[in-house]
Design a protein around this motif. Structure first.
Motif, PDB file in Angstrom:
ATOM      1  N   LYS A  83       0.857  -1.179   0.000  1.00 25.82           N
ATOM      2  CA  LYS A  83       0.000   0.000   0.000  1.00 25.82           C
ATOM      3  C   LYS A  83       0.899   1.236   0.000  1.00 25.82           C
ATOM      4  CE  LYS A  83      -3.817  -2.205   2.488  1.00 25.82           C
ATOM      5  NZ  LYS A  83      -4.703  -2.157   3.681  1.00 25.82           N
ATOM      6  N   PRO A  84       0.611   2.204  -0.861  1.00 24.75           N
ATOM      7  CA  PRO A  84       1.527   3.337  -0.996  1.00 24.75           C
ATOM      8  C   PRO A  84       1.367   4.386   0.092  1.00 24.75           C
ATOM      9  CG  PRO A  84      -0.305   3.614  -2.474  1.00 24.75           C
ATOM     10  CD  PRO A  84      -0.493   2.261  -1.832  1.00 24.75           C
ATOM     11  N   HIS A  85       2.485   5.026   0.397  1.00 23.43           N
ATOM     12  CA  HIS A  85       2.477   6.260   1.175  1.00 23.43           C
ATOM     13  C   HIS A  85       2.285   7.424   0.202  1.00 23.43           C
ATOM     14  CE1 HIS A  85       4.121   4.185   4.735  1.00 23.43           C
ATOM     15  NE2 HIS A  85       4.910   3.551   3.883  1.00 23.43           N
ATOM     16  N   PRO A  86       1.771   8.545   0.677  1.00 18.70           N
ATOM     17  CA  PRO A  86       1.656   9.720  -0.206  1.00 18.70           C
ATOM     18  C   PRO A  86       3.038  10.190  -0.659  1.00 18.70           C
ATOM     19  CG  PRO A  86       0.315   9.986   1.779  1.00 18.70           C
ATOM     20  CD  PRO A  86       1.194   8.789   2.008  1.00 18.70           C
ATOM     21  N   MET A  87       3.126  10.630  -1.889  1.00 13.06           N
ATOM     22  CA  MET A  87       4.387  11.125  -2.435  1.00 13.06           C
ATOM     23  C   MET A  87       4.880  12.314  -1.608  1.00 13.06           C
ATOM     24  SD  MET A  87       6.187  10.033  -5.152  1.00 13.06           S
ATOM     25  CE  MET A  87       5.204   9.638  -6.597  1.00 13.06           C
ATOM     26  N   THR A  88       6.151  12.325  -1.266  1.00 11.29           N
ATOM     27  CA  THR A  88       6.725  13.398  -0.456  1.00 11.29           C
ATOM     28  C   THR A  88       7.293  14.497  -1.355  1.00 11.29           C
ATOM     29  OG1 THR A  88       8.941  12.435  -0.406  1.00 11.29           O
ATOM     30  CG2 THR A  88       7.363  11.676   1.274  1.00 11.29           C
ATOM     31  N   PRO A  89       7.539  15.683  -0.789  1.00 14.51           N
ATOM     32  CA  PRO A  89       8.098  16.772  -1.607  1.00 14.51           C
ATOM     33  C   PRO A  89       9.421  16.410  -2.272  1.00 14.51           C
ATOM     34  CG  PRO A  89       7.187  17.669   0.409  1.00 14.51           C
ATOM     35  CD  PRO A  89       7.118  16.164   0.549  1.00 14.51           C
ATOM     36  N   ILE A  90      10.304  15.694  -1.579  1.00 18.79           N
ATOM     37  CA  ILE A  90      11.598  15.367  -2.186  1.00 18.79           C
ATOM     38  C   ILE A  90      11.434  14.369  -3.321  1.00 18.79           C
ATOM     39  CG2 ILE A  90      12.176  13.502  -0.574  1.00 18.79           C
ATOM     40  CD1 ILE A  90      15.079  14.480  -0.711  1.00 18.79           C
ATOM     41  N   LEU A  91      10.492  13.417  -3.182  1.00 17.74           N
ATOM     42  CA  LEU A  91      10.237  12.473  -4.266  1.00 17.74           C
ATOM     43  C   LEU A  91       9.605  13.186  -5.458  1.00 17.74           C
ATOM     44  CD1 LEU A  91       8.916   9.405  -2.232  1.00 17.74           C
ATOM     45  CD2 LEU A  91      11.159   9.650  -3.331  1.00 17.74           C
ATOM     46  N   GLU A  92       8.731  14.143  -5.192  1.00 15.16           N
ATOM     47  CA  GLU A  92       8.135  14.928  -6.276  1.00 15.16           C
ATOM     48  C   GLU A  92       9.198  15.751  -6.992  1.00 15.16           C
ATOM     49  OE1 GLU A  92       5.146  17.134  -4.235  1.00 15.16           O
ATOM     50  OE2 GLU A  92       3.623  15.556  -4.408  1.00 15.16           O
ATOM     51  N   GLU A  93      10.157  16.271  -6.235  1.00 20.88           N
ATOM     52  CA  GLU A  93      11.248  17.057  -6.832  1.00 20.88           C
ATOM     53  C   GLU A  93      12.095  16.185  -7.761  1.00 20.88           C
ATOM     54  OE1 GLU A  93      15.351  19.076  -5.191  1.00 20.88           O
ATOM     55  OE2 GLU A  93      13.506  19.444  -4.045  1.00 20.88           O
ATOM     56  N   ILE A  94      12.446  14.985  -7.292  1.00 23.31           N
ATOM     57  CA  ILE A  94      13.231  14.061  -8.114  1.00 23.31           C
ATOM     58  C   ILE A  94      12.443  13.676  -9.363  1.00 23.31           C
ATOM     59  CG2 ILE A  94      14.238  11.743  -8.189  1.00 23.31           C
ATOM     60  CD1 ILE A  94      14.874  12.081  -5.186  1.00 23.31           C
ATOM     61  N   LEU A  95      11.151  13.423  -9.190  1.00 21.96           N
ATOM     62  CA  LEU A  95      10.306  13.043 -10.321  1.00 21.96           C
ATOM     63  C   LEU A  95      10.243  14.157 -11.368  1.00 21.96           C
ATOM     64  CD1 LEU A  95       8.348  11.196 -11.770  1.00 21.96           C
ATOM     65  CD2 LEU A  95       6.531  11.998 -10.232  1.00 21.96           C
ATOM     66  N   GLU A  96      10.143  15.402 -10.928  1.00 23.95           N
ATOM     67  CA  GLU A  96      10.105  16.523 -11.861  1.00 23.95           C
ATOM     68  C   GLU A  96      11.389  16.596 -12.688  1.00 23.95           C
ATOM     69  OE1 GLU A  96       9.298  20.097  -9.735  1.00 23.95           O
ATOM     70  OE2 GLU A  96       7.226  19.548  -9.257  1.00 23.95           O
ATOM     71  N   GLU A  97      12.519  16.316 -12.054  1.00 22.32           N
ATOM     72  CA  GLU A  97      13.784  16.371 -12.780  1.00 22.32           C
ATOM     73  C   GLU A  97      13.884  15.230 -13.783  1.00 22.32           C
ATOM     74  OE1 GLU A  97      17.300  17.875 -10.837  1.00 22.32           O
ATOM     75  OE2 GLU A  97      16.283  17.796  -8.899  1.00 22.32           O
ATOM     76  N   ILE A  98      13.352  14.073 -13.432  1.00 28.16           N
ATOM     77  CA  ILE A  98      13.355  12.946 -14.374  1.00 28.16           C
ATOM     78  C   ILE A  98      12.488  13.259 -15.584  1.00 28.16           C
ATOM     79  CG2 ILE A  98      12.640  10.548 -14.717  1.00 28.16           C
ATOM     80  CD1 ILE A  98      13.348  10.045 -11.777  1.00 28.16           C
ATOM     81  N   THR A  99      11.274  13.740 -15.340  1.00 30.18           N
ATOM     82  CA  THR A  99      10.343  13.967 -16.452  1.00 30.18           C
ATOM     83  C   THR A  99      10.751  15.169 -17.307  1.00 30.18           C
ATOM     84  OG1 THR A  99       8.860  15.169 -14.944  1.00 30.18           O
ATOM     85  CG2 THR A  99       8.391  12.842 -15.347  1.00 30.18           C
ATOM     86  N   ALA A 100      11.572  16.057 -16.777  1.00 30.56           N
ATOM     87  CA  ALA A 100      12.128  17.119 -17.606  1.00 30.56           C
ATOM     88  C   ALA A 100      13.102  16.545 -18.628  1.00 30.56           C
ATOM     89  CB  ALA A 100      12.824  18.164 -16.740  1.00 30.56           C
ATOM     90  N   GLN A 101      13.722  15.437 -18.277  1.00 31.01           N
ATOM     91  CA  GLN A 101      14.666  14.763 -19.174  1.00 31.01           C
ATOM     92  C   GLN A 101      13.979  13.720 -20.048  1.00 31.01           C
ATOM     93  OE1 GLN A 101      18.442  14.919 -19.433  1.00 31.01           O
ATOM     94  NE2 GLN A 101      17.550  14.034 -21.276  1.00 31.01           N
ATOM     95  N   TYR A 102      13.067  12.973 -19.441  1.00 25.47           N
ATOM     96  CA  TYR A 102      12.365  11.892 -20.150  1.00 25.47           C
ATOM     97  C   TYR A 102      10.877  12.013 -19.842  1.00 25.47           C
ATOM     98  CZ  TYR A 102      11.611   7.254 -22.155  1.00 25.47           C
ATOM     99  OH  TYR A 102      11.198   6.208 -22.948  1.00 25.47           O
ATOM    100  N   PRO A 103      10.120  12.712 -20.657  1.00 29.43           N
ATOM    101  CA  PRO A 103       8.699  12.943 -20.374  1.00 29.43           C
ATOM    102  C   PRO A 103       7.897  11.644 -20.327  1.00 29.43           C
ATOM    103  CG  PRO A 103       9.503  14.480 -22.038  1.00 29.43           C
ATOM    104  CD  PRO A 103      10.569  13.461 -21.857  1.00 29.43           C
ATOM    105  N   HIS A 104       7.245  11.406 -19.199  1.00 31.47           N
ATOM    106  CA  HIS A 104       6.381  10.237 -19.040  1.00 31.47           C
ATOM    107  C   HIS A 104       5.507  10.470 -17.808  1.00 31.47           C
ATOM    108  CE1 HIS A 104       5.202   6.104 -19.809  1.00 31.47           C
ATOM    109  NE2 HIS A 104       5.298   5.848 -18.514  1.00 31.47           N
ATOM    110  N   CYS A 105       4.339   9.863 -17.787  1.00 37.09           N
ATOM    111  CA  CYS A 105       3.386  10.095 -16.689  1.00 37.09           C
ATOM    112  C   CYS A 105       3.615   9.110 -15.547  1.00 37.09           C
ATOM    113  CB  CYS A 105       1.956   9.995 -17.211  1.00 37.09           C
ATOM    114  SG  CYS A 105       1.548  11.226 -18.459  1.00 37.09           S
ATOM    115  N   PHE A 106       4.741   9.195 -14.883  1.00 41.00           N
ATOM    116  CA  PHE A 106       4.988   8.361 -13.710  1.00 41.00           C
ATOM    117  C   PHE A 106       4.094   8.810 -12.562  1.00 41.00           C
ATOM    118  CE2 PHE A 106       9.164   8.584 -15.917  1.00 41.00           C
ATOM    119  CZ  PHE A 106       9.294   7.240 -16.233  1.00 41.00           C
TER     120      PHE A 106
END
Length: 203
Positions: A83-106
């Motif tokens: 069962k997932p925990h809510p996404m944290t600010p640091i995980l959202e920050e990392i995700l934004e940097e990934i999708t800036a490089q490789y656009p995908h709806c993670f």
């Protein structure tokens, strides 16, 4: 969806593979940022060690894990349902940097903590039904570098061994999860801990 890769990204390595696509940026995060992320995740993630059944016997997974998501959907693998925990600010920050490089709806990230060389992840594919057909997996490595092995399911000549560096990004796309297996093997070498974040989209 075809990724919109940076035109000036000379660090990108893309091997010519049969039945799949792999992209690797060894220095996606610089050392200072990668180290900061590593330390924060080590201290703030709700790490757990779940029991799994292997050949009829119950064992603790040889690593610590955690699941975080922007949805409330559960994720199942190896007879486990997380069962997932809510996404944290640091995980959202990392995700934004990934999708800036490789656009995908993670929308979900499965984190693994390998505490030493005895911790591992055996041969498998990320092909669970929750991921749909031909999922994209974006993997961030922080901490100790570990070897990542890949092998084609039917073509023995198609094998790859890659050292995943501190701050690196690896993306597996196309039909990788249908035709390839991957693992992080054990090692007898005295090595430090590693945190791996594997972003994916649950459907």
């Amino acid at each position: 969806m075809q990724p919109l890769l940076f035109q000036n990204d000379k660090n990108l390595w893309k091997p010519d593979l049969r039945d799949g696509e792999l992209f690797y940026w060894p220095n996606f995060f610089d050392h200072e940022k990668a180290t900061s992320y590593y330390q924060t995740l080590l201290e703030t993630i709700a790490w757990q060690q779940d029991p799994v059944k292997v050949f009829g016997k119950i064992h603790l997974q040889p690593r610590l894990t955690a699941l975080y998501s922007t949805t409330k959907k559960t994720y199942s693998y190896s007879n486990l349902t997380l069962k997932p925990h809510p996404m944290t600010p640091i995980l959202e920050e990392i995700l934004e940097e990934i999708t800036a490089q490789y656009p995908h709806c993670f929308n979900t990230v499965l984190l693994n903590q390998y505490r030493d060389g005895k911790d591992s992840n055996g041969w498998h594919a990320d092909n669970e039904k929750e991921l749909g057909k031909h999922p994209v997996i974006a993997s961030i490595s922080l901490g100790e570098a570990r070897f990542f092995h890949l092998k084609h399911r039917t073509d023995a000549a198609q094998r790859l061994k890659l050292k995943l560096e501190h701050g690196s990004l690896l993306v597996m796309a196309g039909a990788m999860q249908e035709f390839w297996l991957h693992q992080i093997p054990k090692t007898a070498q005295p090595i430090g801990p590693r945190i791996n974040l594997t972003f994916r989209k649950l459907i």
